[in-house]
Write an enzyme that holds these catalytic residues in place. Structure first.
Site, PDB file in Angstrom:
ATOM      1  N   ARG A  49      55.913  27.412  39.281  1.00 46.03           N
ATOM      2  CA  ARG A  49      56.158  26.057  38.773  1.00 46.03           C
ATOM      3  C   ARG A  49      57.646  25.816  38.547  1.00 46.03           C
ATOM      4  O   ARG A  49      58.036  25.060  37.664  1.00 46.03           O
ATOM      5  CB  ARG A  49      55.375  25.829  37.475  1.00 46.03           C
ATOM      6  CG  ARG A  49      55.731  26.823  36.369  1.00 46.03           C
ATOM      7  CD  ARG A  49      55.076  26.451  35.062  1.00 46.03           C
ATOM      8  NE  ARG A  49      55.454  27.415  34.028  1.00 46.03           N
ATOM      9  CZ  ARG A  49      55.552  27.111  32.742  1.00 46.03           C
ATOM     10  NH1 ARG A  49      55.333  25.893  32.325  1.00 46.03           N
ATOM     11  NH2 ARG A  49      55.880  28.037  31.864  1.00 46.03           N
TER      12      ARG A  49
ATOM     13  N   ASP B 229      58.196  41.093  35.678  1.00 45.81           N
ATOM     14  CA  ASP B 229      58.691  39.834  36.242  1.00 45.81           C
ATOM     15  C   ASP B 229      59.395  38.985  35.206  1.00 45.81           C
ATOM     16  O   ASP B 229      59.973  37.941  35.544  1.00 45.81           O
ATOM     17  CB  ASP B 229      57.549  39.041  36.876  1.00 45.81           C
ATOM     18  CG  ASP B 229      56.407  38.786  35.907  1.00 45.81           C
ATOM     19  OD1 ASP B 229      55.786  39.783  35.474  1.00 45.81           O
ATOM     20  OD2 ASP B 229      56.135  37.624  35.572  1.00 45.81           O
ATOM     21  N   ASN B 230      59.394  39.415  33.938  1.00 44.86           N
ATOM     22  CA  ASN B 230      60.071  38.676  32.874  1.00 44.86           C
ATOM     23  C   ASN B 230      61.270  39.451  32.326  1.00 44.86           C
ATOM     24  O   ASN B 230      61.676  39.235  31.186  1.00 44.86           O
ATOM     25  CB  ASN B 230      59.105  38.376  31.724  1.00 44.86           C
ATOM     26  CG  ASN B 230      58.025  37.398  32.128  1.00 44.86           C
ATOM     27  OD1 ASN B 230      58.210  36.593  33.035  1.00 44.86           O
ATOM     28  ND2 ASN B 230      56.888  37.465  31.468  1.00 44.86           N
TER      29      ASN B 230
END
Length: 493
Positions: free
Chosen positions: A96, A256-257
């Site tokens: 997004r 992924d963070n």
């Protein structure tokens, strides 16, 4: 761009096109019908050396909302993999989010500009690609709180209303777009994705990109890839120590963070603790306490091990030798974190000596705060005020056992350093204000349900100076009442 060039679009670069095509997708944001500017971070623009005029213009708002042809910028969605709560997902990516490009700040550094909530991408995996107003407000306030505390972080440049509603938890809520800035959006998961897609050549391309843009001082190292990995380890260790020293829980430390330039990224189910508990968890989906406050350093190490697995081919053609080489940077991570946390805790307590009594006091301070059920921020703020000359009652009021409190304070007064310099250092280590969960949630509720942004703006302004509090903002120091306590936080996607 300079401040005199008020109506020029400063976003004129797209450096990620230098990477292999496989690690990103060219995709424009999805248009919205009625974009409007909800908030613009004027202080951040000033830090970057940018004027606000273009960002406030119809052209700027439409550009930041996805209503533009982007012929010059070529927006992308970045691909990455990731271990989510320990389970590997081979393709995640910006589901997004759209990387619009970069601008140059006042120092000539390129700054990423990314939209979040800007529509579907090839990585959306069934999601609608949108963000709620509440999720954007949450990231805006907490990232600004981190910046005020001096902790490296991504920032929110602007918040845009889409004019649309999105479905969340079986109800329609206002949609919004976050305009996020960062030094880089490359993550551990970016390397995992490149390794899976392209092998050594993909990892090398990402590593060379990081060295060129963010670690240029190691470009001439004998083994620049090993030096890069060690530099990443050091930054991550210091970052996590800074989080923990202010009672911050990231909440979703998936690979992924985890930014590789040492900035806090992706504020989902994160929170600053109220009452201190070492195993405190807020995330509604962290049922195994994987990302509890006291596990964050361990998870940082685990994530770096996953990164190391992708680096091995760059370090030595002999896999056993490569594994051996990577151990030293991982050990550096452990030592760096331990030193940063221990020294930071001593600074919070005003302790400068290393006698047995001093070490005992430091080692037992946090267990004592936990046993007494004290508010983390209030305890260290009160302790600082006592060091500055306030009566002991400021701290004693937080103890349930007054006799125990008096004994602890007497020991602390004997051990701590009383110099002006040390007391000043205590204040810079102990904020008076943090982004309290109940206040952030109230700001979200006000803005979502009534279009009332008064508390949002008040918090945003107060959190810029968390080490001092004005008279009119003293109520923001309050811990939540029992009916105000926020026990669970959510990702917001």
């Amino acid at each position: 761009m300079n401040k005199n060039d008020n109506l020029s679009n400063p976003i004129q670069h797209q450096v990620y096109h230098a990477l292999p095509d496989d690690v990103y997708s060219d995709v424009p944001p999805v248009r919205v019908e009625q974009p409007s500017l909800l908030a613009l971070n004027h202080d951040l623009l000033s830090q970057y050396g940018l004027a606000s005029s273009w960002f406030e213009s119809a052209e700027g708002i439409n550009f930041l909302a996805g209503n533009h042809d982007y012929a010059e910028q070529h927006p992308i969605a970045m691909g990455y993999a990731g271990h989510q709560f320990g389970h590997y997902s081979p393709q995640l990516g910006d589901g997004r989010a759209h990387m619009l490009g970069q601008f140059k700040d006042a120092n000539g550094q390129l700054i990423d500009v990314q939209l979040k909530g800007s529509g579907r991408t090839p990585y959306s995996r069934g999601g609608d690609g949108r963000a709620t107003r509440g999720a954007v407000i949450r990231e805006y306030l907490i990232s600004e709180a981190m910046a005020g505390l001096g902790i490296p972080t991504t920032r929110t440049l602007a918040m845009i209303s889409t004019g649309d509603q999105v479905m969340r938890d079986y109800q329609m809520v206002p949609g919004a777009i976050q305009v996020r800035t960062a030094t880089s959006h490359i993550r551990v998961g970016s390397f995992q994705y490149a390794y899976a897609k392209l092998g050594e050549s993909g990892v090398k391309a990402l590593a060379d990109f990081l060295i060129e843009h963010h670690f240029s001082d190691i470009a001439e190292s004998d083994n620049k890839y090993l030096a890069l990995f060690e530099a990443i380890c050091v930054r991550q260790a210091n970052l996590i120590a800074q989080w923990m020293l202010v009672g911050f829980i990231h909440g979703v430390m998936n690979t992924d963070n985890m930014s590789l330039v040492g900035e806090t990224i992706d504020f989902g189910p994160c929170a600053f603790m109220d009452e201190f508990k070492t195993n405190k968890v807020f995330s509604s989906i962290d049922r195994e306490s994987r990302y509890a406050w006291d596990q964050q350093a361990n998870i940082g190490y685990w994530n770096l091990q996953r990164l190391a697995e992708t680096f091995l081919p760059l370090l030595d053609s002999d896999s056993d030798k490569a594994v051996e080489k990577v151990q030293a940077p991982l050990t550096t991570y452990i030592n760096t974190f331990q030193h940063a946390f221990e020294q930071g805790l001593k600074r919070k307590l005003g302790v400068t000596v290393s006698t047995p009594d001093a070490e005992d006091l430091v080692n037992h301070a946090l267990p004592m705060v936990a046993a007494e059920g004290m508010d983390f921020t209030q305890f260290f703020d009160a302790l600082t005020r006592v060091a500055q000359g306030s009566p002991n009652s400021d701290v004693l009021a937080l103890f349930s056992n007054q006799e125990k409190g008096e004994q602890w304070l007497n020991s602390w007064q004997e051990i701590r350093e009383h110099s002006t310099e040390t007391v000043s250092a205590m204040r810079t280590a102990n904020p008076t204000l943090v982004a309290r969960n109940h206040q952030v949630e109230q700001a979200i509720q006000d803005a979502t349900e009534r279009d009332d942004f008064a508390l949002f703006h008040r918090l945003n302004e107060a959190l810029k100076t968390p080490y001092t509090v004005s008279e009119e903002n003293q109520d923001l120091q309050a811990a939540p009442a029992p009916n105000e306590r926020v026990l669970r936080t959510f990702c917001g996607t």
